[in-house]
Motif scaffolding. Structure first.
Motif, short mmCIF file in Angstrom:
data_model
loop_
_atom_site.label_atom_id
_atom_site.label_comp_id
_atom_site.label_asym_id
_atom_site.label_seq_id
_atom_site.Cartn_x
_atom_site.Cartn_y
_atom_site.Cartn_z
N ALA A 237 6.72 8.86 3.48
CA ALA A 237 7.50 8.74 4.71
C ALA A 237 7.09 9.74 5.78
CB ALA A 237 8.99 8.91 4.40
N VAL A 238 6.39 10.81 5.39
CA VAL A 238 5.95 11.81 6.36
C VAL A 238 4.58 11.44 6.91
CG1 VAL A 238 5.41 14.24 6.72
CG2 VAL A 238 7.31 13.60 5.22
N ASN A 239 3.66 11.12 6.04
CA ASN A 239 2.31 10.74 6.44
C ASN A 239 1.96 9.39 5.82
OD1 ASN A 239 1.51 13.24 7.87
ND2 ASN A 239 1.76 14.16 5.84
N PRO A 240 2.49 8.30 6.38
CA PRO A 240 2.21 7.00 5.77
C PRO A 240 0.72 6.70 5.79
CG PRO A 240 3.46 6.77 7.82
CD PRO A 240 3.29 8.22 7.58
N GLY A 241 0.26 6.24 4.70
CA GLY A 241 -1.15 5.87 4.58
C GLY A 241 -1.26 4.63 3.74
N GLU A 242 -2.08 4.70 2.72
CA GLU A 242 -2.26 3.57 1.82
C GLU A 242 -1.01 3.42 0.94
OE1 GLU A 242 -4.14 0.26 0.21
OE2 GLU A 242 -4.55 1.42 2.03
N PRO A 243 -0.39 2.25 0.95
CA PRO A 243 0.81 2.05 0.14
C PRO A 243 0.47 1.94 -1.35
CG PRO A 243 0.19 0.01 1.20
CD PRO A 243 -0.76 1.06 1.71
N ARG A 244 1.45 2.26 -2.18
CA ARG A 244 1.30 2.19 -3.63
C ARG A 244 2.18 1.06 -4.16
NH1 ARG A 244 4.30 4.99 -7.28
NH2 ARG A 244 5.08 6.31 -5.60
N ARG A 245 1.56 0.09 -4.80
CA ARG A 245 2.31 -1.05 -5.33
C ARG A 245 3.10 -0.59 -6.55
NH1 ARG A 245 -0.08 -7.15 -6.25
NH2 ARG A 245 1.74 -8.04 -7.28
N LEU A 246 4.38 -0.98 -6.62
CA LEU A 246 5.25 -0.48 -7.67
C LEU A 246 5.44 -1.42 -8.85
CD1 LEU A 246 8.02 1.19 -5.49
CD2 LEU A 246 6.01 2.24 -6.54
N ALA A 247 5.16 -2.70 -8.68
CA ALA A 247 5.33 -3.64 -9.78
C ALA A 247 4.34 -4.79 -9.64
CB ALA A 247 6.76 -4.18 -9.81
N GLN A 248 4.06 -5.42 -10.74
CA GLN A 248 3.21 -6.60 -10.75
C GLN A 248 4.09 -7.79 -11.10
OE1 GLN A 248 -0.06 -6.44 -9.93
NE2 GLN A 248 0.11 -4.22 -9.68
N SER A 249 4.10 -8.78 -10.23
CA SER A 249 4.95 -9.94 -10.46
C SER A 249 4.26 -11.18 -9.91
CB SER A 249 6.31 -9.75 -9.78
OG SER A 249 7.02 -10.96 -9.72
N SER B 27 8.11 -5.65 5.64
CA SER B 27 9.56 -5.81 5.83
C SER B 27 10.37 -4.96 4.86
CB SER B 27 9.94 -7.29 5.66
OG SER B 27 9.64 -7.73 4.35
N ALA B 28 11.70 -5.06 5.01
CA ALA B 28 12.72 -4.51 4.10
C ALA B 28 12.55 -3.02 3.79
CB ALA B 28 12.75 -5.32 2.80
N PRO B 29 12.50 -2.14 4.81
CA PRO B 29 12.34 -0.71 4.53
C PRO B 29 13.58 -0.10 3.88
CG PRO B 29 12.81 -1.03 6.86
CD PRO B 29 12.63 -2.41 6.26
N ALA B 30 13.37 0.85 2.96
CA ALA B 30 14.46 1.56 2.28
C ALA B 30 14.00 2.98 1.98
CB ALA B 30 14.84 0.85 0.98
N TRP B 31 14.78 3.97 2.41
CA TRP B 31 14.44 5.37 2.19
C TRP B 31 14.83 5.82 0.79
CZ3 TRP B 31 12.15 8.06 6.23
CH2 TRP B 31 12.25 7.49 7.50
N SER B 32 14.01 6.69 0.21
CA SER B 32 14.42 7.37 -1.02
C SER B 32 15.47 8.41 -0.65
CB SER B 32 13.21 8.03 -1.68
OG SER B 32 12.66 9.03 -0.82
N PRO B 33 16.31 8.82 -1.60
CA PRO B 33 17.37 9.78 -1.29
C PRO B 33 16.86 11.12 -0.75
CG PRO B 33 17.86 8.69 -3.35
CD PRO B 33 16.47 8.27 -2.95
N ASP B 34 15.64 11.52 -1.13
CA ASP B 34 15.10 12.79 -0.62
C ASP B 34 14.38 12.61 0.72
OD1 ASP B 34 12.67 11.62 -1.30
OD2 ASP B 34 12.22 13.04 -2.91
N GLY B 35 14.28 11.38 1.22
CA GLY B 35 13.65 11.11 2.50
C GLY B 35 12.14 11.19 2.51
N ARG B 36 11.53 11.38 1.36
CA ARG B 36 10.07 11.54 1.31
C ARG B 36 9.30 10.24 1.15
NH1 ARG B 36 9.73 16.70 -2.84
NH2 ARG B 36 10.80 18.19 -1.49
N THR B 37 10.00 9.20 0.71
CA THR B 37 9.34 7.93 0.42
C THR B 37 10.08 6.79 1.10
OG1 THR B 37 8.69 8.80 -1.75
CG2 THR B 37 8.50 6.44 -1.44
#
Length: 195
Positions: A101-113, A73-83
């Motif tokens: 955003a161009v070749n979606p594959g394995e996602p990268r987790r950004l924080a641990q909570s 859920s909750a998609p959000a584009w980076s300003p350069d459109g790459r992520t």
């Protein structure tokens, strides 16, 4: 929603010239424009669970962006459109991840909570991500580097703050706060902390 059909509409900023962009038999939520205005990321429930797609507005073609175990859920584009930042529950509680955003594959987790992290949105310069987390016991808005890492709490007034929207100049943050049972729009000066 009209009858059993759900439609994602695109209109001018003043609400005029509305055009149907995407019909579906299931709900469509959380539309997010790509920076170049050519794509809309959105969440579809046609698979009987939330899945993230990117829709090319000119051609009507779409690409599957996130369909992992659990909620996507909750998609959000980076300003350069790459992520594309998304919220995934693939590893348990909802957490914020980044996808190519161009070749979606394995996602990268950004924080641990230990709590729920959701509603990511990039700052206009692409340096930070604002997001909502209940890691402190109730929903509040936090900020972390766009590449991931430690997060700092941004909102302190009120016990329920959601839907962060940073201004284009990076000086202000609009958000929704629940106070006394009512939801109200607030603006936070990020420099002074004044709400």
């Amino acid at each position: 929603k009209a009858g059993n059909r759900h439609t994602l509409w695109v209109a001018d900023a003043d609400g005029e010239n509305a055009q149907p962009a995407l019909p579906s038999g299931e709900p469509i939520i959380s539309p997010a424009w790509s920076p170049d205005g050519r794509q809309l990321a959105y969440v579809s429930f046609e698979s009987r669970k939330p899945v993230v797609y990117a829709h090319d507005v000119a051609t009507g073609r779409r690409r599957l962006m996130a369909n992992f175990r659990g909620s996507n859920s909750a998609p959000a584009w980076s300003p350069d459109g790459r992520t594309l930042a998304v919220t995934l529950s693939r590893d348990g509680a909802s957490q914020v991840y980044a996808l190519d955003a161009v070749n979606p594959g394995e996602p990268r987790r950004l924080a641990q909570s230990p709590g729920i992290d959701t509603e990511p949105v990039y700052s206009a310069d692409g340096a930070h991500l604002y997001f909502v987390s209940d890691r402190g016991g109730a929903p509040q808005i936090y900020r972390m580097p766009a590449a991931g890492g430690p997060a700092e709490r941004v909102t302190f007034a009120g016990s329920y703050n959601i839907s962060p929207a940073p201004s284009p100049d990076g000086r202000m943050l609009a958000y929704i706060s629940r106070q006394g049972g009512a939801f109200k729009l607030h603006v936070l000066d990020l420099g002074t902390g004044e709400t």
